[in-house]
Design an enzyme around this catalytic site. Structure first.
Site, PDB file in Angstrom:
ATOM      1  N   GLY A 239      80.888 115.575  40.823  1.00 10.51           N
ATOM      2  CA  GLY A 239      79.454 115.731  40.987  1.00 10.51           C
ATOM      3  C   GLY A 239      78.879 115.494  42.366  1.00 10.51           C
ATOM      4  N   GLU A 273      86.836 113.154  39.975  1.00 12.76           N
ATOM      5  CA  GLU A 273      87.041 114.585  39.721  1.00 12.76           C
ATOM      6  C   GLU A 273      86.155 115.455  40.616  1.00 12.76           C
ATOM      7  OE1 GLU A 273      85.994 115.000  35.611  1.00 12.76           O
ATOM      8  OE2 GLU A 273      87.686 113.823  34.885  1.00 12.76           O
ATOM      9  N   PRO A 274      86.242 115.294  41.927  1.00 13.10           N
ATOM     10  CA  PRO A 274      85.375 116.123  42.772  1.00 13.10           C
ATOM     11  C   PRO A 274      85.847 117.576  42.778  1.00 13.10           C
ATOM     12  CG  PRO A 274      86.944 114.947  44.138  1.00 13.10           C
ATOM     13  CD  PRO A 274      87.164 114.470  42.726  1.00 13.10           C
ATOM     14  N   GLY A 275      84.915 118.489  42.804  1.00 13.92           N
ATOM     15  CA  GLY A 275      85.235 119.900  42.942  1.00 13.92           C
ATOM     16  C   GLY A 275      84.496 120.440  44.155  1.00 13.92           C
ATOM     17  N   ARG A 276      83.159 120.497  44.007  1.00 11.35           N
ATOM     18  CA  ARG A 276      82.316 121.091  45.043  1.00 11.35           C
ATOM     19  C   ARG A 276      82.520 120.438  46.413  1.00 11.35           C
ATOM     20  NH1 ARG A 276      77.415 123.562  43.538  1.00 11.35           N
ATOM     21  NH2 ARG A 276      77.545 122.325  41.635  1.00 11.35           N
ATOM     22  N   CYS A 342      73.383 146.960  38.708  1.00 11.61           N
ATOM     23  CA  CYS A 342      72.150 147.476  38.116  1.00 11.61           C
ATOM     24  C   CYS A 342      71.354 146.408  37.384  1.00 11.61           C
ATOM     25  CB  CYS A 342      72.489 148.621  37.182  1.00 11.61           C
ATOM     26  SG  CYS A 342      73.372 149.882  38.070  1.00 11.61           S
ATOM     27  N   TYR A 371      82.694 127.365  42.965  1.00 15.43           N
ATOM     28  CA  TYR A 371      82.014 128.142  41.933  1.00 15.43           C
ATOM     29  C   TYR A 371      81.616 129.526  42.454  1.00 15.43           C
ATOM     30  CZ  TYR A 371      81.961 123.425  40.139  1.00 15.43           C
ATOM     31  OH  TYR A 371      82.350 122.165  39.755  1.00 15.43           O
TER      32      TYR A 371
END
Ligand code: LLP
Length: 414
Positions: A239, A273-276, A342, A371
């Site tokens: 987070g 649990e870092p991702g970003r 479209c 992401y």
């Protein structure tokens, strides 16, 4: 570190001119800096060095094998949420003993695969899931390590779609059911109950919510101890936010300091649990200007990437800086930067001050490493784009672009 810098008015990724890469690889493509990923991982790891810990990279942020293996080689584990992520992580060489498995809907098949891979632990999110894991453990004759994901009911003050730690969110067990769940699980021979877990949400820009969550969790830990349940792991989820525009999120040191001081006196191993934070600012999306369109109301740049390639602006109204790869002077006009899909929702920016650019100019959508590719799709039958990694003065295609044949792979006319 900012791996994307201008030299002589031209954007580089580390030591490679992006124009050069675009000369060899069709746009759009994602571009990642390996040094930035390494540096972010090291900074995060260093910040927690005062206590035993394992950093489990949140694979959903970016699941390219090259990135997973880079992180795995540096000692990272993985936080996974599906059988597909488990498959990728194992292929990238991250050992089962460094994998934690979160998510509210793990199927029996996924549970079985994860048990067979010998993962470090399941973060259980419901009582029915507890039963499903027990069943599979007995069936396979294995003792399985588990942890409960608790919903601490804390407001993480982030976008509602990516806030997870509130009572009305689908995630985790409510605090009121936690003690019962731990007691039930620890009475089962096939389970080893060894952790507690929470995750509040993503793109957090303050330490307050995580500190509040720890304050709420500590009394539960005490109650568990008095019931004879001693845990070894505390998983604090991911987070930590990054800067997209003018946010000023805490750095990993400030984040770790706040967490460690709130956990004082406890000797659990921490899981993060870092991702970003690891990949967000280490990646960009390179796209090309296809048409300029001036209407009475607006100026549009139509680019060759679209919402199927990068959905954050459409889905979360997320701001991403968009920079011409070659800097130009001249007048600036408010411009909508849109893709060819479209849907009116297919935009990267609206009313963004942009210089006048020629058709064929390259644009960089910044901070797209997290992401970005993982949320891309084949909508409008658009093949998914290439992913390219830079290391110093070299670059490599770490995922080839899809072909039209890939689009219909597995389909049959009947
Ligand atoms: N752990 C769990 C259990 C999670 O659900 C998540 C993210 C993470 C860790 C990693 O969070 P991070 O460190 O990356 O913030 N697609 C959205 C973000 C969704 C996040 C979902 N869970 C976006 O583009 O902003």
């Amino acid at each position: 570190m900012d791996p994307f810098i201008f030299r002589d008015r031209e954007m580089y990724c580390e030591d490679v001119a992006i124009r050069e890469i675009a000369g060899e690889i069709d746009t759009p493509f994602y571009l990642y800096s390996s040094s930035a990923i390494e540096e972010h991982f090291r900074a995060f790891d260093r910040a927690f060095q005062a206590c035993p810990h394992l950093i489990c990279f949140a694979v959903k942020a970016n699941s390219n094998l090259a990135i997973l293996s880079l992180l795995g080689d540096m000692g990272a584990g993985a936080d996974i949420v599906s059988g597909g992520e488990l498959y990728r992580v194992l292929k990238a060489g991250i050992p089962g003993g460094r994998i934690v498995y979160s998510g509210v809907g793990k199927t029996e098949k996924e549970i079985k695969e994860a048990i067979e891979a010998g993962i470090l632990m399941f973060n259980i999110e419901s009582l029915e899931e507890l039963d499903a894991i027990s069943r599979q453990a007995r069936h396979l004759g294995r003792r399985v390590r588990v942890s409960f994901r608790i919903n601490p009911d804390v407001d993480s003050e982030t976008h509602p779609y990516i806030s997870t730690g509130l009572r009305e969110n689908k995630f985790g067990l409510p605090m009121s059911q936690a003690l019962q769940a731990y007691i039930a699980a620890s009475g089962r021979e096939e389970l080893e109950v060894l952790g507690i877990d929470f995750h509040l949400g993503s793109q957090l820009t303050q330490v307050g919510p995580i500190v509040d969550a720890i304050k709420k969790i500590r009394p539960l830990l005490q109650r568990l101890e008095s019931s004879g349940i001693r845990l070894r792991f505390i998983d604090l989820g991911g987070g930590l936010g990054i800067r997209y525009l003018d946010e000023s999120p805490p750095g990993p040191d400030e984040y770790a300091r706040a967490i460690l001081s709130e956990l004082k006196g406890l000797s659990h191993t921490l899981i993060l649990e870092p991702g970003r934070y690891i990949v967000g600012n280490a990646g960009i999306l390179i796209t090309k200007l296809v048409y300029t369109k001036q209407t009475r109301a607006k100026k549009f740049y139509v680019v060759d990437a679209a919402m199927n390639d990068f959905i954050r602006p459409s889905l979360y109204q997320a701001f991403h800086e968009i920079l011409p790869v070659i800097e130009t002077d001249g007048p600036i006009y408010p411009t909508d930067i849109v893709g060819p899909v479209c849907e009116t929702g297919d935009f990267f920016a609206r009313g963004r001050p942009m210089p006048c650019l020629n058709t064929g100019s390259l644009l960089a959508v910044m901070c797209a490493g997290a992401y970005g590719f993982t949320m891309s799709s084949n909508y409008n039958s658009r093949p998914r784009v290439a992913e390219v990694m830079v290391r110093g003065s070299q670059f490599k295609v770490v995922r080839r672009p899809e072909t039209y044949a890939d689009l219909i792979h597995g389909e049959e006319i009947w």
